[in-house]
Design a protein around this motif. Structure first.
Motif, PDB file in Angstrom:
ATOM      1  N   GLU A 284       0.829  -1.198   0.000  1.00  0.00           N
ATOM      2  CA  GLU A 284       0.000   0.000   0.000  1.00  0.00           C
ATOM      3  C   GLU A 284       0.866   1.250   0.000  1.00  0.00           C
ATOM      4  O   GLU A 284       1.827   1.362   0.771  1.00  0.00           O
ATOM      5  CB  GLU A 284      -0.900  -0.005   1.240  1.00  0.00           C
ATOM      6  CG  GLU A 284      -1.954   1.079   1.235  1.00  0.00           C
ATOM      7  CD  GLU A 284      -2.980   0.890   2.333  1.00  0.00           C
ATOM      8  OE1 GLU A 284      -4.100   1.403   2.196  1.00  0.00           O
ATOM      9  OE2 GLU A 284      -2.664   0.199   3.324  1.00  0.00           O
ATOM     10  N   LEU A 285       0.532   2.181  -0.883  1.00  0.00           N
ATOM     11  CA  LEU A 285       1.202   3.481  -0.917  1.00  0.00           C
ATOM     12  C   LEU A 285       0.766   4.291   0.299  1.00  0.00           C
ATOM     13  O   LEU A 285      -0.430   4.500   0.520  1.00  0.00           O
ATOM     14  CB  LEU A 285       0.838   4.214  -2.204  1.00  0.00           C
ATOM     15  CG  LEU A 285       1.413   5.619  -2.390  1.00  0.00           C
ATOM     16  CD1 LEU A 285       2.930   5.574  -2.534  1.00  0.00           C
ATOM     17  CD2 LEU A 285       0.782   6.291  -3.612  1.00  0.00           C
ATOM     18  N   VAL A 286       1.738   4.763   1.094  1.00  0.00           N
ATOM     19  CA  VAL A 286       1.388   5.449   2.333  1.00  0.00           C
ATOM     20  C   VAL A 286       1.625   6.951   2.276  1.00  0.00           C
ATOM     21  O   VAL A 286       1.285   7.657   3.223  1.00  0.00           O
ATOM     22  CB  VAL A 286       2.150   4.841   3.534  1.00  0.00           C
ATOM     23  CG1 VAL A 286       1.733   3.401   3.744  1.00  0.00           C
ATOM     24  CG2 VAL A 286       3.657   4.941   3.363  1.00  0.00           C
ATOM     25  N   ASN A 287       2.199   7.447   1.184  1.00  0.00           N
ATOM     26  CA  ASN A 287       2.396   8.902   1.088  1.00  0.00           C
ATOM     27  C   ASN A 287       1.813   9.444  -0.206  1.00  0.00           C
ATOM     28  O   ASN A 287       2.412  10.262  -0.899  1.00  0.00           O
ATOM     29  CB  ASN A 287       3.879   9.266   1.210  1.00  0.00           C
ATOM     30  CG  ASN A 287       4.708   8.798   0.022  1.00  0.00           C
ATOM     31  OD1 ASN A 287       4.370   7.811  -0.628  1.00  0.00           O
ATOM     32  ND2 ASN A 287       5.794   9.519  -0.271  1.00  0.00           N
ATOM     33  N   GLY A 288       0.595   8.975  -0.527  1.00  0.00           N
ATOM     34  CA  GLY A 288      -0.043   9.403  -1.762  1.00  0.00           C
ATOM     35  C   GLY A 288      -0.202  10.901  -1.877  1.00  0.00           C
ATOM     36  O   GLY A 288      -0.088  11.466  -2.972  1.00  0.00           O
ATOM     37  N   ALA A 289      -0.457  11.565  -0.769  1.00  0.00           N
ATOM     38  CA  ALA A 289      -0.651  13.018  -0.813  1.00  0.00           C
ATOM     39  C   ALA A 289       0.601  13.751  -1.274  1.00  0.00           C
ATOM     40  O   ALA A 289       0.517  14.876  -1.772  1.00  0.00           O
ATOM     41  CB  ALA A 289      -1.085  13.526   0.563  1.00  0.00           C
ATOM     42  N   GLU A 290       1.773  13.109  -1.135  1.00  0.00           N
ATOM     43  CA  GLU A 290       3.020  13.753  -1.537  1.00  0.00           C
ATOM     44  C   GLU A 290       3.376  13.504  -3.001  1.00  0.00           C
ATOM     45  O   GLU A 290       4.073  14.302  -3.614  1.00  0.00           O
ATOM     46  CB  GLU A 290       4.168  13.249  -0.654  1.00  0.00           C
ATOM     47  CG  GLU A 290       4.006  13.555   0.819  1.00  0.00           C
ATOM     48  CD  GLU A 290       5.109  12.914   1.647  1.00  0.00           C
ATOM     49  OE1 GLU A 290       6.158  12.558   1.069  1.00  0.00           O
ATOM     50  OE2 GLU A 290       4.920  12.742   2.864  1.00  0.00           O
ATOM     51  N   VAL A 291       2.916  12.398  -3.565  1.00  0.00           N
ATOM     52  CA  VAL A 291       3.391  12.002  -4.895  1.00  0.00           C
ATOM     53  C   VAL A 291       2.288  11.986  -5.949  1.00  0.00           C
ATOM     54  O   VAL A 291       2.575  11.769  -7.136  1.00  0.00           O
ATOM     55  CB  VAL A 291       4.074  10.628  -4.840  1.00  0.00           C
ATOM     56  CG1 VAL A 291       5.333  10.683  -3.981  1.00  0.00           C
ATOM     57  CG2 VAL A 291       3.121   9.552  -4.328  1.00  0.00           C
ATOM     58  N   LEU A 292       1.037  12.205  -5.547  1.00  0.00           N
ATOM     59  CA  LEU A 292      -0.078  12.222  -6.485  1.00  0.00           C
ATOM     60  C   LEU A 292      -0.749  13.578  -6.487  1.00  0.00           C
ATOM     61  O   LEU A 292      -0.607  14.364  -5.534  1.00  0.00           O
ATOM     62  CB  LEU A 292      -1.102  11.135  -6.123  1.00  0.00           C
ATOM     63  CG  LEU A 292      -0.584   9.701  -6.084  1.00  0.00           C
ATOM     64  CD1 LEU A 292      -1.692   8.753  -5.619  1.00  0.00           C
ATOM     65  CD2 LEU A 292      -0.059   9.272  -7.442  1.00  0.00           C
ATOM     66  N   THR A 293      -1.494  13.844  -7.537  1.00  0.00           N
ATOM     67  CA  THR A 293      -2.230  15.106  -7.614  1.00  0.00           C
ATOM     68  C   THR A 293      -3.541  14.980  -6.836  1.00  0.00           C
ATOM     69  O   THR A 293      -4.035  13.861  -6.608  1.00  0.00           O
ATOM     70  CB  THR A 293      -2.548  15.466  -9.069  1.00  0.00           C
ATOM     71  OG1 THR A 293      -3.489  14.511  -9.592  1.00  0.00           O
ATOM     72  CG2 THR A 293      -1.283  15.468  -9.924  1.00  0.00           C
ATOM     73  N   PRO A 294      -4.147  16.091  -6.441  1.00  0.00           N
ATOM     74  CA  PRO A 294      -5.457  16.027  -5.780  1.00  0.00           C
ATOM     75  C   PRO A 294      -6.503  15.296  -6.617  1.00  0.00           C
ATOM     76  O   PRO A 294      -7.338  14.564  -6.076  1.00  0.00           O
ATOM     77  CB  PRO A 294      -5.817  17.500  -5.569  1.00  0.00           C
ATOM     78  CG  PRO A 294      -4.498  18.197  -5.484  1.00  0.00           C
ATOM     79  CD  PRO A 294      -3.607  17.473  -6.447  1.00  0.00           C
ATOM     80  N   THR A 295      -6.452  15.490  -7.926  1.00  0.00           N
ATOM     81  CA  THR A 295      -7.400  14.800  -8.801  1.00  0.00           C
ATOM     82  C   THR A 295      -7.210  13.297  -8.733  1.00  0.00           C
ATOM     83  O   THR A 295      -8.182  12.525  -8.657  1.00  0.00           O
ATOM     84  CB  THR A 295      -7.235  15.287 -10.252  1.00  0.00           C
ATOM     85  OG1 THR A 295      -7.534  16.680 -10.318  1.00  0.00           O
ATOM     86  CG2 THR A 295      -8.145  14.523 -11.202  1.00  0.00           C
ATOM     87  N   GLN A 296      -5.975  12.837  -8.756  1.00  0.00           N
ATOM     88  CA  GLN A 296      -5.706  11.406  -8.689  1.00  0.00           C
ATOM     89  C   GLN A 296      -6.125  10.817  -7.352  1.00  0.00           C
ATOM     90  O   GLN A 296      -6.669   9.705  -7.286  1.00  0.00           O
ATOM     91  CB  GLN A 296      -4.225  11.147  -8.963  1.00  0.00           C
ATOM     92  CG  GLN A 296      -3.835  11.409 -10.412  1.00  0.00           C
ATOM     93  CD  GLN A 296      -2.340  11.577 -10.628  1.00  0.00           C
ATOM     94  OE1 GLN A 296      -1.566  11.644  -9.671  1.00  0.00           O
ATOM     95  NE2 GLN A 296      -1.935  11.673 -11.888  1.00  0.00           N
ATOM     96  N   LEU A 297      -5.897  11.544  -6.279  1.00  0.00           N
ATOM     97  CA  LEU A 297      -6.327  11.071  -4.961  1.00  0.00           C
ATOM     98  C   LEU A 297      -7.845  10.935  -4.896  1.00  0.00           C
ATOM     99  O   LEU A 297      -8.372   9.961  -4.341  1.00  0.00           O
ATOM    100  CB  LEU A 297      -5.834  12.025  -3.878  1.00  0.00           C
ATOM    101  CG  LEU A 297      -4.320  12.054  -3.645  1.00  0.00           C
ATOM    102  CD1 LEU A 297      -3.948  13.226  -2.743  1.00  0.00           C
ATOM    103  CD2 LEU A 297      -3.845  10.735  -3.019  1.00  0.00           C
TER     104      LEU A 297
END
Length: 693
Positions: A284-297
């Motif tokens: 599981e990716l645990v730092n999505g907020a750092e490496v993804l865009t708000p749209t992707q999240l």
């Protein structure tokens, strides 16, 4: 061994055996009751090679029963298993496109649960298979792997020299000592300053390393060009602990191409890549907020609640800089995965990305995802990958054992077809039935050997054969049989019975047995022996010997008992016997330990007292060394039929047997195995027809 594109083409027919069905009328089988006298003319067939006392002799299994492994095939009261937890940090350097590199460091927190103090540790260095002097090159005829490299470059090895009890919870007291290390082909060992204590001793081993990423060999670790950038498939990318077990201590077989045997533990890992890239990884990716865009999240949140596939990054967005938080410098992606034996990842600027919810037993959920280049886009291509992945996981979970991890990823890359925990490497050129089949097969390896952790390097059939077997029923179930049955008409012209495809193997005197080591098999036999034959054996057990309920209950019990453990072949054999309540030694001997064949024949048919009203007698013969339960079908002149069960016990003390039938109409035809459910090597002697008046 997992199927390469070359092998997958040639092997599909061998593996596709779902058309096998229970012999017609078994549930209504009747027991004959009357002796008969007068024969109807039929010429007897040749002498038999069958030896009853050989077929049914007591069988001594290779791994003994003891306190670690019980007679019922389940873990014994003193079963133990060592543990390896990993903390990994890696950086992908793509500044030299022809020779990209990965550098990293790993901390392995190793727990010795064995009853033995360990003065040495062994590790696997699988990247060394790419070295020109690798043993695998000699084993493959002196040819180094395509994309040859120098393998792992080990810079330093240090060990925490704590008291071995891990008082800080991390396996030591912070005193790091450099250790000399010794590399031999694809293995490395280190001698410890003092032995690691038995029954719970802990240490922390740290290794700094790096290697050049090979080219596109095998899909196991590679870089593959696509229109919008390279796809980096990164597997076997860190030094991994060898297994120390109760069967042979350290298992140090070199890596020649056969696959893996690994300890379980928790993984925490980071991957640093250019910011233009997306990374998909095990766990599981645990730092999505750092490496993804708000749209992707936001789209990911939508996918977690959607049974339909949701686009996370569309084909149109692949070349749009706004699909990344920034397009300069580097980013570090952080993943975690618990109770697994390995992790892998893939990185590329070229990824299209989609996802959907997976529905698991007891109201649990996971996330199925696919990443692939725009070249894979299409309504019958990778647009359906996540649909295939989701359906396969849901089927295997409901039928055998729940999928254990929060995420599953299908990667469209080089395309050799390769499985790892939580992520599978497939080909972006795959489409239609082929894409469904390879997706189901590779994610099916989650159950064998990612959950049931057998030793692939020694016993490939335990994962490949069992996985091929469960694929059959998954393909039947998918989308109301859209791609069923699991077979390939190219190898069964005119819709021929796929069970006949095993016959050349069974009549080949040079063919190895299933239990032979996979590294010793030539390419001619690798797939038939490790995939097809053990899968067909399980079909025979389920459909012809035990019946679905007894078989399924026994296999589920085996999976539950050995989940995240290391069963041996003998454990499997004992577990199936104990779970199903059946002595199957005759089957293990003939099908697994030998390459015996089946040849039933109808010797003659007789009426009693000159007419059918007094009953009939059918004489059967077993002409080859293996026997199986069978169905005898009797057809009468008035159009009626009768099915008679011929159990395997029929052959315990004889090579020729008499089946007695009640009186009735005149017999028109008698057939042994009318559904062609058995691999009978000579169909010509399976049918008796009444003489023409």
């Amino acid at each position: 061994m997992t199927i390469s594109r070359f092998r997958r083409t040639a092997s599909t027919a061998l593996a596709l055996i779902a058309a096998l069905a229970p012999a017609a009328g078994l549930a209504q089988a009747q027991t004959a009751t009357r002796f008969l006298e007068k024969p109807v003319d039929m010429d007897p067939s040749s002498a038999t090679a069958y030896r009853p006392f050989e077929a049914f002799a007591p069988l001594t299994l290779p791994q003994p029963v003891n306190q670690y492994r019980s007679g019922n095939g389940l873990p014994g009261p003193a079963y133990w298993q060592n543990r390896a937890d990993y903390e990994l940090h890696a950086r992908l350097d793509t500044s030299k496109p022809d020779t990209p590199t990965l550098s990293g460091d790993v901390v392995i927190r190793y727990t010795n649960n064995s009853p033995d103090a360990l003065d040495r540790l062994w590790l696997q260095l699988d990247q060394n298979i790419y070295r020109k002097d690798a043993r695998a090159a000699v084993a493959s005829g002196g040819r180094p792997r395509p994309g040859a490299t120098d393998g792992f470059v080990i810079r330093t090895v240090t060990v925490d020299t704590g008291d071995g009890k891990g008082g800080d919870g991390k396996g030591g007291d912070g005193k790091a000592v450099s250790l000399p290390f010794h590399v031999d082909d694809t293995r490395m060992w280190v001698d410890l300053p003092r032995p690691l204590a038995a029954k719970g001793g802990k240490l922390a081993l740290r290794i700094d390393y790096g290697y050049t990423i090979p080219g596109t060999w095998g899909g196991r670790t590679a870089h593959t060009p696509t229109r919008n950038g390279e796809i980096y498939e990164i597997a076997q990318w860190y030094p991994r602990m060898a297994v120390y077990d109760d069967l042979r201590g350290w298992d140090t077989l070199p890596y020649l191409g056969a696959e893996f045997y690994l300890e379980y533990g928790d993984f925490d890992y980071t991957v640093t890549v250019p910011s233009t890239m997306l990374v998909a990884g095990s766990g599981e990716l645990v730092n999505g907020a750092e490496v993804l865009t708000p749209t992707q999240l936001k789209r990911l949140d939508h996918a977690r609640a959607s049974d339909a596939t949701v686009m996370i990054r569309t084909p149109e967005e692949v070349t749009d800089p706004r699909s990344r938080p920034r397009d300069t410098g580097e980013m570090t992606w952080h993943f975690r995965m618990k109770n697994t034996r390995d992790v892998v990842f893939a990185a590329s600027a070229a990824f299209v990305w989609d996802a959907a919810r997976v529905n698991l037993p007891e109201g649990r959920h996971a996330l199925a995802m696919s990443v692939y280049p725009v070249e894979g886009v299409g309504p019958e291509r990778w647009d359906r990958s996540t649909e295939y992945l989701k359906a396969s996981i849901e089927h295997f979970s409901s039928r055998w054992f729940p999928y254990p991890w929060p995420v599953a990823v299908n990667l469209g890359g080089h395309g050799a077809g390769m499985e790892y925990p939580g992520m599978v490497f497939d080909g972006y050129k795959d489409q239609g039935k082929g894409l469904y089949w390879i997706t189901a097969h590779e994610i099916g390896h989650t159950w064998f050997p990612m959950i049931v952790g057998s030793n692939e390097r020694r016993d490939a059939w335990m994962d490949e054969g069992t996985n091929t077997f469960i694929d059959i029923y998954a393909q039947d179930a998918f989308n109301h049989g859209e791609y069923a049955p699991k077979r390939d008409g190219e190898y069964a012209p005119g819709g021929g019975n796929p069970v006949d495809e095993i016959l050349p193997l069974l009549t080949d005197a040079a063919a190895p047995n299933i239990i032979n080591a996979p590294d010793g098999m030539t390419e001619k036999y690798r797939h038939p022996v490790s995939y097809f034959k053990p899968a067909l054996g399980l079909v025979l057990l389920r459909e012809q010997v035990l019946g679905p309920q007894r078989f399924d209950d026994a296999l589920r019990r085996y999976i539950r008992a050995w989940a995240y453990k290391h069963p041996s072949p003998s454990d499997f054999f004992r577990a199936m016997e104990s779970g199903a309540g059946e002595d199957l030694s005759w089957f293990w001997r003939g099908w697994y330990f030998n390459n015996w064949a089946v040849d039933f024949a109808i010797r003659k048919v007789e009426y009693a007292d000159g007419g059918p009203g007094k009953g009939a007698l059918v004489t059967l013969a077993a002409l080859d060394r293996l026997v199986l339960p069978a169905t005898l079908q009797v057809e009468y002149d008035d159009g009626s039929q009768r099915s008679v069960r011929v159990p395997v016990e029929t052959w315990r003390g004889q090579a020729e047997a008499t089946i007695r039938l009640d009186g009735g109409p005149a017999i028109r035809r008698v057939t042994i195995d009318p559904a062609h459910a058995l691999p009978d090597t000579n169909r010509g002697n399976d049918v008796w027809s009444a003489p023409t008046p």
